[in-house]
Design a protein around this motif. Structure first.
Motif, mmCIF file in Angstrom:
data_model
loop_
_atom_site.group_PDB
_atom_site.id
_atom_site.type_symbol
_atom_site.label_atom_id
_atom_site.label_comp_id
_atom_site.label_asym_id
_atom_site.label_seq_id
_atom_site.Cartn_x
_atom_site.Cartn_y
_atom_site.Cartn_z
ATOM 1 N N LEU A 113 0.829 -1.213 0.000
ATOM 2 C CA LEU A 113 0.000 0.000 0.000
ATOM 3 C C LEU A 113 0.858 1.256 0.000
ATOM 4 C CD1 LEU A 113 -2.906 1.144 0.265
ATOM 5 C CD2 LEU A 113 -2.538 1.114 2.731
ATOM 6 N N THR A 114 1.897 1.261 0.826
ATOM 7 C CA THR A 114 2.794 2.422 0.890
ATOM 8 C C THR A 114 3.547 2.599 -0.419
ATOM 9 O OG1 THR A 114 3.069 2.035 3.249
ATOM 10 C CG2 THR A 114 4.684 3.455 2.194
ATOM 11 N N GLY A 115 4.023 1.515 -0.987
ATOM 12 C CA GLY A 115 4.741 1.610 -2.256
ATOM 13 C C GLY A 115 3.858 2.083 -3.393
ATOM 14 N N THR A 116 2.626 1.589 -3.440
ATOM 15 C CA THR A 116 1.705 2.001 -4.498
ATOM 16 C C THR A 116 1.355 3.473 -4.377
ATOM 17 O OG1 THR A 116 0.772 -0.233 -4.526
ATOM 18 C CG2 THR A 116 -0.526 1.497 -5.563
ATOM 19 N N SER A 117 1.054 3.917 -3.161
ATOM 20 C CA SER A 117 0.704 5.334 -2.987
ATOM 21 C C SER A 117 1.899 6.239 -3.279
ATOM 22 C CB SER A 117 0.171 5.589 -1.580
ATOM 23 O OG SER A 117 1.166 5.335 -0.621
ATOM 24 N N SER A 118 3.095 5.803 -2.931
ATOM 25 C CA SER A 118 4.286 6.594 -3.240
ATOM 26 C C SER A 118 4.523 6.673 -4.746
ATOM 27 C CB SER A 118 5.516 5.995 -2.568
ATOM 28 O OG SER A 118 5.372 6.022 -1.181
ATOM 29 N N LEU A 119 4.305 5.573 -5.447
ATOM 30 C CA LEU A 119 4.460 5.563 -6.902
ATOM 31 C C LEU A 119 3.463 6.508 -7.573
ATOM 32 C CD1 LEU A 119 5.801 4.251 -9.415
ATOM 33 C CD2 LEU A 119 3.928 2.599 -9.360
ATOM 34 N N ILE A 120 2.205 6.437 -7.145
ATOM 35 C CA ILE A 120 1.183 7.314 -7.732
ATOM 36 C C ILE A 120 1.488 8.775 -7.421
ATOM 37 C CG2 ILE A 120 -1.264 7.933 -7.608
ATOM 38 C CD1 ILE A 120 -1.828 4.923 -7.212
ATOM 39 N N SER A 121 1.902 9.070 -6.195
ATOM 40 C CA SER A 121 2.255 10.446 -5.831
ATOM 41 C C SER A 121 3.440 10.944 -6.652
ATOM 42 C CB SER A 121 2.599 10.531 -4.348
ATOM 43 O OG SER A 121 1.491 10.196 -3.570
ATOM 44 N N GLY A 122 4.414 10.085 -6.874
ATOM 45 C CA GLY A 122 5.562 10.465 -7.690
ATOM 46 C C GLY A 122 5.184 10.743 -9.127
ATOM 47 N N LEU A 123 4.296 9.917 -9.686
ATOM 48 C CA LEU A 123 3.834 10.158 -11.067
ATOM 49 C C LEU A 123 3.073 11.476 -11.180
ATOM 50 C CD1 LEU A 123 2.707 6.559 -12.076
ATOM 51 C CD2 LEU A 123 4.731 7.810 -12.858
ATOM 52 N N ILE A 124 2.247 11.776 -10.181
ATOM 53 C CA ILE A 124 1.517 13.046 -10.186
ATOM 54 C C ILE A 124 2.494 14.210 -10.087
ATOM 55 C CG2 ILE A 124 -0.093 14.471 -8.854
ATOM 56 C CD1 ILE A 124 -1.595 11.867 -8.186
ATOM 57 N N LEU A 125 3.491 14.076 -9.231
ATOM 58 C CA LEU A 125 4.493 15.137 -9.079
ATOM 59 C C LEU A 125 5.257 15.367 -10.368
ATOM 60 C CD1 LEU A 125 6.022 17.077 -7.162
ATOM 61 C CD2 LEU A 125 7.597 15.195 -6.743
ATOM 62 N N ILE A 126 5.667 14.304 -11.047
ATOM 63 C CA ILE A 126 6.397 14.445 -12.320
ATOM 64 C C ILE A 126 5.506 15.074 -13.378
ATOM 65 C CG2 ILE A 126 7.420 13.110 -14.217
ATOM 66 C CD1 ILE A 126 8.462 11.182 -12.022
ATOM 67 N N PHE A 127 4.235 14.654 -13.445
ATOM 68 C CA PHE A 127 3.318 15.241 -14.424
ATOM 69 C C PHE A 127 3.091 16.724 -14.142
ATOM 70 C CE2 PHE A 127 -1.015 16.469 -15.589
ATOM 71 C CZ PHE A 127 -0.924 16.333 -16.965
ATOM 72 N N GLU A 128 2.890 17.085 -12.866
ATOM 73 C CA GLU A 128 2.692 18.498 -12.509
ATOM 74 C C GLU A 128 3.925 19.321 -12.876
ATOM 75 O OE1 GLU A 128 0.545 20.762 -11.040
ATOM 76 O OE2 GLU A 128 -1.022 19.333 -11.483
ATOM 77 N N TRP A 129 5.116 18.802 -12.627
ATOM 78 C CA TRP A 129 6.347 19.522 -12.964
ATOM 79 C C TRP A 129 6.447 19.724 -14.470
ATOM 80 C CZ3 TRP A 129 10.536 17.565 -15.787
ATOM 81 C CH2 TRP A 129 11.644 18.402 -15.839
ATOM 82 N N TRP A 130 6.173 18.665 -15.246
ATOM 83 C CA TRP A 130 6.227 18.764 -16.699
ATOM 84 C C TRP A 130 5.193 19.758 -17.217
ATOM 85 C CZ3 TRP A 130 2.236 17.401 -20.054
ATOM 86 C CH2 TRP A 130 2.545 17.496 -21.408
ATOM 87 N N TYR A 131 3.976 19.682 -16.699
ATOM 88 C CA TYR A 131 2.906 20.578 -17.157
ATOM 89 C C TYR A 131 3.245 22.030 -16.822
ATOM 90 C CZ TYR A 131 -1.866 22.016 -18.283
ATOM 91 O OH TYR A 131 -2.964 22.609 -18.854
ATOM 92 N N PHE A 132 3.802 22.276 -15.627
ATOM 93 C CA PHE A 132 4.165 23.635 -15.236
ATOM 94 C C PHE A 132 5.290 24.176 -16.108
ATOM 95 C CE2 PHE A 132 6.434 26.794 -12.749
ATOM 96 C CZ PHE A 132 5.383 27.638 -12.392
ATOM 97 N N ARG A 133 6.286 23.328 -16.430
ATOM 98 C CA ARG A 133 7.381 23.777 -17.291
ATOM 99 C C ARG A 133 6.883 24.108 -18.693
ATOM 100 N NH1 ARG A 133 12.905 24.116 -16.285
ATOM 101 N NH2 ARG A 133 13.191 23.055 -18.253
ATOM 102 N N LYS A 134 5.903 23.345 -19.189
ATOM 103 C CA LYS A 134 5.419 23.536 -20.548
ATOM 104 C C LYS A 134 4.430 24.705 -20.661
ATOM 105 C CE LYS A 134 3.602 21.100 -24.512
ATOM 106 N NZ LYS A 134 3.271 19.819 -25.092
ATOM 107 N N TYR A 135 3.481 24.797 -19.716
ATOM 108 C CA TYR A 135 2.404 25.783 -19.824
ATOM 109 C C TYR A 135 2.500 26.924 -18.821
ATOM 110 C CZ TYR A 135 0.334 22.196 -22.750
ATOM 111 O OH TYR A 135 0.108 21.283 -23.740
ATOM 112 N N GLY A 136 3.364 26.837 -17.830
ATOM 113 C CA GLY A 136 3.549 27.929 -16.885
ATOM 114 C C GLY A 136 2.502 28.018 -15.803
ATOM 115 N N THR A 137 1.687 27.007 -15.649
ATOM 116 C CA THR A 137 0.675 26.995 -14.592
ATOM 117 C C THR A 137 0.425 25.564 -14.161
ATOM 118 O OG1 THR A 137 -1.531 27.744 -13.982
ATOM 119 C CG2 THR A 137 -1.258 26.893 -16.207
ATOM 120 N N SER A 138 -0.161 25.396 -13.004
ATOM 121 C CA SER A 138 -0.418 24.072 -12.463
ATOM 122 C C SER A 138 -1.647 23.442 -13.121
ATOM 123 C CB SER A 138 -0.650 24.165 -10.955
ATOM 124 O OG SER A 138 -1.172 22.971 -10.447
ATOM 125 N N PHE A 139 -1.548 22.164 -13.458
ATOM 126 C CA PHE A 139 -2.675 21.454 -14.056
ATOM 127 C C PHE A 139 -3.825 21.338 -13.069
ATOM 128 C CE2 PHE A 139 -4.951 17.442 -14.760
ATOM 129 C CZ PHE A 139 -5.439 17.678 -16.032
#
Length: 97
Positions: free
Chosen positions: A14-40
């Protein structure tokens, strides 16, 4: 009871799965912010959730400010936010003890 049957292996998974999902969300938010300049997440909440929760309708604000020029049109796209007078209200109980 059901909780007594859960093993430590379950909690590790459970801890590993939630950490993986949180990490994917963090990477997507970082990529989206770098590309569009705002948070998804901010864009989704302003665009879709605010009208559902009774926020200000963007169409009515666009019509009222359309004669004020470019500076007002920039302000329309930015979400208005409520400023708290005392953000530490939750900790006020300590003042009375």
């Amino acid at each position: 009871m059901f909780l007594n049957t859960l093993t430590p292996k379950f909690y590790v998974a459970l801890t590993g799965t939630s950490s993986l999902i949180s990490g994917l969300i963090l990477i997507f938010e970082w990529w989206y912010f770098r590309k569009y300049g705002t948070s998804f997440i901010e864009q989704v909440s302003v665009s879709h959730l605010r009208p559902l929760l009774g926020g200000v309708d963007n169409n009515s604000s666009n019509n009222s400010n359309s004669s004020n020029g470019d500076s007002d049109s920039n302000r329309q796209s930015v979400s208005e936010c409520k400023v708290w007078r005392n953000p530490l209200n939750l900790f006020r109980g300590a003042e009375y003890n």
